[in-house]
Design a protein around this motif. Sequence first.
Motif, PDB file in Angstrom:
ATOM      1  N   GLU A 156     -28.426 -22.127 -15.592  1.00 34.71           N
ATOM      2  CA  GLU A 156     -28.885 -22.672 -16.796  1.00 34.71           C
ATOM      3  C   GLU A 156     -29.937 -22.306 -17.435  1.00 34.71           C
ATOM      4  N   GLU A 157     -30.626 -21.062 -16.925  1.00 37.48           N
ATOM      5  CA  GLU A 157     -31.848 -20.609 -17.621  1.00 37.48           C
ATOM      6  C   GLU A 157     -31.218 -19.274 -18.433  1.00 37.48           C
ATOM      7  N   LEU A 158     -30.101 -18.779 -18.321  1.00 32.28           N
ATOM      8  CA  LEU A 158     -29.619 -17.514 -18.834  1.00 32.28           C
ATOM      9  C   LEU A 158     -29.573 -17.659 -20.425  1.00 32.28           C
ATOM     10  N   LEU A 159     -29.148 -18.623 -20.936  1.00 28.49           N
ATOM     11  CA  LEU A 159     -28.872 -18.632 -22.302  1.00 28.49           C
ATOM     12  C   LEU A 159     -30.318 -18.985 -23.158  1.00 28.49           C
ATOM     13  N   PRO A 160     -31.240 -19.935 -22.521  1.00 29.28           N
ATOM     14  CA  PRO A 160     -32.584 -20.043 -23.298  1.00 29.28           C
ATOM     15  C   PRO A 160     -33.349 -18.713 -23.063  1.00 29.28           C
ATOM     16  N   HIS A 161     -33.170 -17.941 -22.050  1.00 31.68           N
ATOM     17  CA  HIS A 161     -33.995 -16.722 -21.830  1.00 31.68           C
ATOM     18  C   HIS A 161     -33.649 -15.715 -22.804  1.00 31.68           C
ATOM     19  N   THR A 162     -32.233 -15.729 -22.938  1.00 32.52           N
ATOM     20  CA  THR A 162     -31.531 -14.797 -23.860  1.00 32.52           C
ATOM     21  C   THR A 162     -32.056 -15.080 -25.560  1.00 32.52           C
ATOM     22  N   GLU A 163     -31.896 -16.326 -25.603  1.00 24.26           N
ATOM     23  CA  GLU A 163     -32.404 -16.780 -27.071  1.00 24.26           C
ATOM     24  C   GLU A 163     -33.846 -16.442 -27.254  1.00 24.26           C
ATOM     25  N   ALA A 164     -34.560 -16.540 -26.126  1.00 26.94           N
ATOM     26  CA  ALA A 164     -36.205 -16.086 -26.532  1.00 26.94           C
ATOM     27  C   ALA A 164     -36.129 -14.614 -26.758  1.00 26.94           C
ATOM     28  N   LYS A 165     -35.656 -13.857 -25.929  1.00 30.08           N
ATOM     29  CA  LYS A 165     -35.494 -12.419 -26.066  1.00 30.08           C
ATOM     30  C   LYS A 165     -35.004 -12.047 -27.461  1.00 30.08           C
ATOM     31  N   ILE A 184     -16.747  -9.097  -7.749  1.00 27.02           N
ATOM     32  CA  ILE A 184     -17.127  -9.875  -8.703  1.00 27.02           C
ATOM     33  C   ILE A 184     -18.579  -9.962  -8.425  1.00 27.02           C
ATOM     34  N   GLU A 185     -19.319  -9.906  -9.643  1.00 29.21           N
ATOM     35  CA  GLU A 185     -20.924 -10.111  -9.494  1.00 29.21           C
ATOM     36  C   GLU A 185     -21.470 -10.816 -10.703  1.00 29.21           C
ATOM     37  N   THR A 186     -22.019 -11.890 -10.146  1.00 29.52           N
ATOM     38  CA  THR A 186     -22.792 -12.931 -11.213  1.00 29.52           C
ATOM     39  C   THR A 186     -24.106 -12.628 -11.324  1.00 29.52           C
ATOM     40  N   PRO A 187     -24.987 -11.855 -12.120  1.00 29.04           N
ATOM     41  CA  PRO A 187     -26.146 -11.371 -12.250  1.00 29.04           C
ATOM     42  C   PRO A 187     -27.368 -12.406 -12.473  1.00 29.04           C
ATOM     43  N   LEU A 188     -27.018 -13.430 -11.620  1.00 29.10           N
ATOM     44  CA  LEU A 188     -27.869 -14.575 -11.782  1.00 29.10           C
ATOM     45  C   LEU A 188     -28.191 -15.189 -10.305  1.00 29.10           C
ATOM     46  N   LYS A 189     -29.222 -16.079 -10.216  1.00 31.23           N
ATOM     47  CA  LYS A 189     -29.472 -16.712  -8.932  1.00 31.23           C
ATOM     48  C   LYS A 189     -28.760 -17.761  -8.430  1.00 31.23           C
ATOM     49  N   VAL A 190     -27.373 -17.020  -7.961  1.00 33.86           N
ATOM     50  CA  VAL A 190     -26.569 -17.919  -7.339  1.00 33.86           C
ATOM     51  C   VAL A 190     -26.230 -17.757  -5.869  1.00 33.86           C
ATOM     52  N   GLY A 191     -25.611 -18.539  -5.000  1.00 38.28           N
ATOM     53  CA  GLY A 191     -25.225 -18.398  -3.795  1.00 38.28           C
ATOM     54  C   GLY A 191     -26.499 -18.030  -2.908  1.00 38.28           C
ATOM     55  N   GLY A 193     -18.420 -19.226 -31.837  1.00 39.98           N
ATOM     56  CA  GLY A 193     -18.291 -17.837 -32.487  1.00 39.98           C
ATOM     57  C   GLY A 193     -17.023 -17.371 -32.137  1.00 39.98           C
ATOM     58  N   PHE A 194     -16.448 -17.862 -30.983  1.00 39.45           N
ATOM     59  CA  PHE A 194     -14.868 -17.268 -30.527  1.00 39.45           C
ATOM     60  C   PHE A 194     -13.792 -18.349 -30.903  1.00 39.45           C
ATOM     61  N   ALA A 195     -13.535 -17.837 -31.885  1.00 32.99           N
ATOM     62  CA  ALA A 195     -12.445 -18.908 -32.551  1.00 32.99           C
ATOM     63  C   ALA A 195     -11.344 -18.999 -31.852  1.00 32.99           C
ATOM     64  N   LYS A 196     -10.716 -18.130 -31.192  1.00 32.53           N
ATOM     65  CA  LYS A 196      -9.638 -17.832 -30.240  1.00 32.53           C
ATOM     66  C   LYS A 196      -9.828 -18.621 -28.735  1.00 32.53           C
ATOM     67  N   ALA A 197     -11.188 -18.761 -28.386  1.00 33.78           N
ATOM     68  CA  ALA A 197     -11.470 -19.345 -27.035  1.00 33.78           C
ATOM     69  C   ALA A 197     -12.819 -20.284 -27.200  1.00 33.78           C
ATOM     70  N   PRO A 198     -12.388 -21.292 -27.712  1.00 37.26           N
ATOM     71  CA  PRO A 198     -13.801 -22.132 -27.795  1.00 37.26           C
ATOM     72  C   PRO A 198     -14.099 -22.726 -26.424  1.00 37.26           C
ATOM     73  N   GLY A 199     -15.300 -23.192 -26.318  1.00 37.01           N
ATOM     74  CA  GLY A 199     -15.736 -23.778 -25.094  1.00 37.01           C
ATOM     75  C   GLY A 199     -17.201 -23.594 -24.740  1.00 37.01           C
ATOM     76  N   HIS A 200     -17.780 -24.545 -23.808  1.00 37.77           N
ATOM     77  CA  HIS A 200     -19.206 -24.133 -23.547  1.00 37.77           C
ATOM     78  C   HIS A 200     -19.254 -23.173 -22.503  1.00 37.77           C
ATOM     79  N   PRO A 201     -20.095 -22.009 -22.352  1.00 37.78           N
ATOM     80  CA  PRO A 201     -19.982 -20.944 -21.443  1.00 37.78           C
ATOM     81  C   PRO A 201     -20.765 -21.706 -20.101  1.00 37.78           C
ATOM     82  N   GLU A 202     -20.067 -21.605 -19.120  1.00 43.61           N
ATOM     83  CA  GLU A 202     -20.238 -22.071 -17.836  1.00 43.61           C
ATOM     84  C   GLU A 202     -20.578 -20.995 -16.758  1.00 43.61           C
ATOM     85  N   ALA A 203     -19.814 -19.841 -16.875  1.00 44.27           N
ATOM     86  CA  ALA A 203     -19.709 -18.845 -16.002  1.00 44.27           C
ATOM     87  C   ALA A 203     -19.816 -17.332 -16.508  1.00 44.27           C
TER      88      ALA A 203
END
Length: 1010
Positions: free
Chosen positions: A954-963, A938-945, A909-919
């Motif tokens: 890797e669970e963020l997008l499936p979780h968001t899609e379900a919601k 910088i804060e990553t609101p996921l289970k990292v570090g 959906g981002f025409a000027k910035a294509p790519g798979h979201p990884e961060a």
Amino acid sequence: MLLPRRVTSRVAERSGPKVFSIAAHRGFADALVAGLVPRYHEPDYGLARLTLLVPSARARRTIGEAFIRHFGADGKAGMLMPRMAVVGDLDLDEALGAMLDPLGAENIPRAVDPTRRWLTLARLLEEELGEKAPRGAALLRLAREIAATMDRLLFEEIEPGDLMQDRVLDLMGDLAGHWQDSLVTFARVQARWRSRLDDWDAVDAATRRNELFRHAARRWGSDPPGLPIVAAGVTSAAPALAALLRVVSEMPLGAVVLPDLDLSMDDAVWEELGRAGAAPEPGAAPFARDDAVSHPQYHLKLLLNRMGVARAEVRPWHRRGETAAPPERSHAISALFLPPEASRRWIDLSPDKRRLTGVRIMQTATPEEEAQAVALLVREALEMPGRRVAVITPDRALARRIVNHLGRWGILSDDSAGRPLSHTAAGRLLLLAVEVASGGAAPVALTALLMHPLASGGHDRREWLAHLRVLERALRGPRPREGLAPLSELVADKARHNPGLSAWWEGVESILRPLLELEPELPLADALEAAVAAAGALAGDALWAREDGRTLARFVEELTLIAREAGTVIEAAQLNLILRDAMDEIAVRPPWGGHGRVAIYGLIESRMSRTDLAICAGLNEGTWPGRGAVDALLAPPVLRSLGVPGADFRIGLSAHDLAGALGAPEVVLSRAARDEGGPAIPSRFLLRVQALLGDLGDSHRETRAVEWARALMRSEKAPHYPRPAPKPTQEQRAVDISATALDRLLGDPFQFYAGQIMRLKEMEPIEDEPGPKWQGIVAHAILQRWHEARRQDPEVNIAALMGVVMDEQNAHPVLRALWEPRLSAALEWVAQEVRASDREVLAVEEDAAGEFTFEGVRIHGKPDRIDRIPGGGVAIVDYKSGQPPSAAQVEKGFALQLGVLGLIAEAGGFAKAPGHPEAFEYWSLGKSDKSPTGFGYIETPLKVGRKTSGLLPEELLPHTEAKLRQALRDYIRGDAPFLARPNPDYPGYASYDQLMRLAEWLPRSDEEPQ
């Protein structure tokens, strides 16, 4: 010229002072007239040969009304009225009548104008104190206090040299340092002032007043007038006036009639009142520390002592008025105000000595309820033909409430004590104009000025308000920088969609510009003329049309003329405070009119009045009586040694006012249990009434009016308001969902409903505090400019762009001074991180906007930044001005903004910035110990570090899609109600709390079925 035998024989038959007293229960004005008419009436002249010395213009009117009532009751068509000469009440700023202030009165110097004295004293103070002198309004306040202290001493005929006598100097060592300094300052300024008066060949108004009294006493003492003169109701104990009253009482055709002097008081109790100006021995102080100055008879004892008249020489006035109370009332009033030692007699008082038949006590919960109850009592009294009622209160706010409540029933009444000029429409308009000048056209003051009911600038009022509403909407939000230029920019932006707005603003700007171009320091006269010109241009002739406008015109004309003569220079920023202080001292009294049988009085105005029902309202400590004011310049021991009554002297006057009001046939004593500041303390006078009544108190309670007042304000109990759960139609639910709206839809569906379906947006207050939302807008704008500029110049200075954006936002200088250092440090951290990173910034803000369709619904979002990271993926970055959402909030579905943006990126959906979201990152501009600039992390609101909770990346997008699927199924394509606040943990905004009536149902939310 010979008088009828009736006059000469009955008035001149006795030698010595002829002093009378009218008891409180008789009704002073009506009883006075009832005795004067048969005593002084002549067939051919009526009462025209009689002269009455009365204390004030209000007293003259009251006695005149009593004459009219008396003639009407006797069935007479009329009679020639006596001449009434006003002694002049200093508290009402009244001058002496022409009889006591004749032209060319024995070469007595003219009186200096009070305003001229005020401004000159300020100049002398500045010269005396030098660098220690206060500035602006504070200096003028101190000058006014010095003038008041001078008048207080002059009233007692105390000369400046008396301050240097041994009895004062001996006290210096016992005084605190600030009292010593103020005494020295006062003495020096007064000496300078006396020198200035000598140069002008003038005297203070109080001095001239005393000289005129002395002049009349000498003239009448050596050559008594051949016509009768009666001093009626004069209770001022000024030595010069007391000497004149003594002369009047001894004249063959003279007499003095005092109000409410207690002739039944025991001699021992009379002595317990204290010295009252009668020193026990030569050289002793005329006032003792234990004098009962707060007793209602004290000032009358002081007057008699200064007249040289013993109480035993005072004779009762045996006539009574039409509205007289039972004689027992005076006995009860006398017992009521017994001094502390004598009040022990209450135990042995017989019932007839404590009888207060016709007196009721009313207590309400609040001032509003009190005003409503008093208004109901007034309305009830007016149902009886001919019945007169007076409301007496020193609380002007309460009086205004009562006036408004009476107006609901068409009973027009005015507060005869008046309102301060600063509280009137005309006075408020001038003060608002000055406030606009002092505040640099601050939005609140500016909109208040332009919305003023008198303001129209010569336009049609509807057209004026239509343009003003556009400006008012544009001014909502944080305060812009000072001046008209930022406002002109706002108007130019809005004028594209509002024809006529530019022309309207040009007219407003031409009116206000002279005010905003005043020099920082300038003559007071010039500043005042500029303010008056602006107010006049806005309101036109309407500014001066009513009584407040005419009072304002006199005030402005006098102050401008004298300030120019005195050369008074002020700081322009102080003009608002200076004018407000000066206008607070000027009372605007209503013109004639209103209901003929209703009067609302202050304490001074109520003196000598008589009605069938007297309602004494506001009987709380600090109101009635008022707080005892200590002189700001001279310590109490100094005043006592000089022979000046103590600070509680006015409490005694207010007690005498209450004693006079208690003489009415029916009396209601009213108070509210609470005021605006909290629980109120009952008046000491009311407590004495209750103590005197003892067990009889319950039978004297007024409860009907209180119950009526509560019934008027009581409504049927409203049913419990349920938690809102609107269910719009399917057509109404067909809306797009933004990346930030999903959080609201899941966390608080009602907020989504109000914002996205009903399209309701919160309006910011004018001069709103610059909160996180505004700070975020500014920070995002700066970062967008910086990222765009880096494409041409990678080393562009972010601080320079910050200044440009701040200018565009019209940020106020104070705000910039407080926030820019923190923001600059945070932005510098962003610049350092971006420059040091191995990422490539692909898109920012608008360039990064994207969308995709999910199950038939358009999902859209706009990341703050999208970076290309090593390996080909993209990082989605969102800037936060404060603390970013936590991993727990993401897991609960309350902070899925990055997840929705990730879904858009995954769908291309981002025409000027294509790519798979990884961060997925939040870049916070908040404080951080790890940042080299002190701000930014910088804060990553996921289970990292080292995090042990939250979603894995890797669970963020499936979780968001379900919601997202759940939300669309329930709310967009389904029929689930948009329930208000189903999730207490959701950290949403409070923008819609009032719309959802949160406070009504939230306390009962636990009772709802699950």
